[in-house]
Design an enzyme around this catalytic site. Sequence first.
Site, short mmCIF file in Angstrom:
data_model
loop_
_atom_site.label_atom_id
_atom_site.label_comp_id
_atom_site.label_asym_id
_atom_site.label_seq_id
_atom_site.Cartn_x
_atom_site.Cartn_y
_atom_site.Cartn_z
CB THR A 76 -3.37 2.74 -22.79
OG1 THR A 76 -2.70 2.84 -24.02
CG2 THR A 76 -4.80 3.26 -22.75
CE LYS A 100 -5.62 1.37 -25.52
NZ LYS A 100 -6.62 2.29 -25.53
NE ARG A 150 -4.06 -4.90 -20.35
CZ ARG A 150 -5.30 -4.12 -21.42
NH1 ARG A 150 -6.14 -3.62 -21.54
NH2 ARG A 150 -4.78 -5.15 -22.12
CD GLU A 156 -4.55 5.16 0.52
OE1 GLU A 156 -4.33 5.60 1.15
OE2 GLU A 156 -5.64 4.82 0.35
CG ASP A 183 -6.98 9.55 -24.61
OD1 ASP A 183 -6.01 8.94 -24.33
OD2 ASP A 183 -7.70 9.21 -24.47
CE1 TYR A 192 -3.84 1.21 -0.73
CE2 TYR A 192 -4.27 -1.28 0.46
CZ TYR A 192 -5.56 -0.24 0.26
OH TYR A 192 -6.07 -0.24 -0.54
#
Length: 420
Positions: A231, A234, A240, A61, A205, A59
């Site tokens: 992303t 690609k 991913r 954060e 984008d 974790y």
Amino acid sequence: MTEFYGPDFDALSAQDPEIAKLLLSELTRLRNNLQLIASENLTSPAVLAAMGSTLSNKYAEGYPGKRYYGGCEEVDKVEIIGIDRAKELFGAEHANLQPHSGASANVAVYLAFTKPGDTVLAMSLPHGGHLTHGSKVNFSGKWFNIESYGVRSEDELIDYDELRETAKRVKPKMICSGATAYPRLIDFKKIREICDEVGAIMWVDAAHFIGLVAGKAIPSPVPYADVVSFTTHKVLRGPRGGMILSKAEHAAAVDKAVFPGMQGGPVMSAVAAKAVALKECLQPAYQAYAKQVIENAKTLASALEKEGMRAVSGGTDTHLALIDVRSTGVTGKVADDRCGKSGITLNKNAIPYDPETPAVTSGIRVGTPAVTTQGMKTSEMPVIASLISRAIRDGEDEAKAAEIKREVNALTSKFPAYPR
Ligand SMILES: *Cc1c(COP(=O)(O)O)cnc(C)c1O
């Protein structure tokens, strides 16, 4: 292996043979079929190793040096290395590696720069825009006033005059450029001018083509845009996930939008894998790859034209081509199904001004990122075009589909995905 770091296929097979078997049959599918989905690629084993590492447990954060949990010394170093590599690779003033996906990165962009109800101008979905650019079933279409621009019917290129006129009329808070099925380069300088004329934030984008930018094969939007989201899986060939680059003046807004704005803990194994992929992108071999992806896509598009199908806009400048299959007498859906039965994986896709519904369409989208990773060059592209053409025209016949599939296997076995 020197040390235990996580991935252990033997342990998985022993404990969960049911899933282990499916992981292997997925690898067989990848190796046997032609992978022409424009948004897919084959990451390196190094990226997969980072993805499957124990960093998945952590974790974290917050951001390096400002976490809400203890024990972040090591993941802090990982994230700092990743951020530095992203800034170096793209010449960016700020980078955020935490978005879980491209869609998540886009949620953060809306959150950083707009309020619900604001007007956002984006590429129309039927002309290649993404769900997050204002689809009625997506948060963007539900919570924002989305206005759209598209391509001209004559040449299927973005109509920048229409874009400017619409921008002047609707006065958008933000203008989005970038698409999922636009094969041509986008004129970012012109879009910057339009944004300045109307006082809009320039959001690019770049999900589809950022890998070509990383490989210095096409011009970059980074010098022009306020914010660039994308992303990492690609053409870029990473894990991913998503990423955001921005001007330094927007750094705090972007970081706050990602966390605590719309995500909790980042997936630190994915952040590590993004760092690994970015290092790969910094190598000369990746630049050669990106150029080859484009050469292959151009050759594939013209070979499909020689097979009697029309390439939307007459071809491509990027990694993908949009093919109008109406000359073959079938719809995009039928073409997609027949290619699938023949071992060719691609997707049906609407073409501009498509008379068919989005579930049927008149086109297919083909992309070369994966086959280029497998080592295919321009000489393989006419072979692929002929296989696609035969699959579309004859694939209804089971025997013919089986024969095409055998030829597909013969080709892919010369260029195996994840060679042993
Ligand atoms: C793929 C894509 C996305 C979404 O990425 P996900 O990781 O699937 O959420 C967003 N925008 C564009 C233009 C894309 O092509």
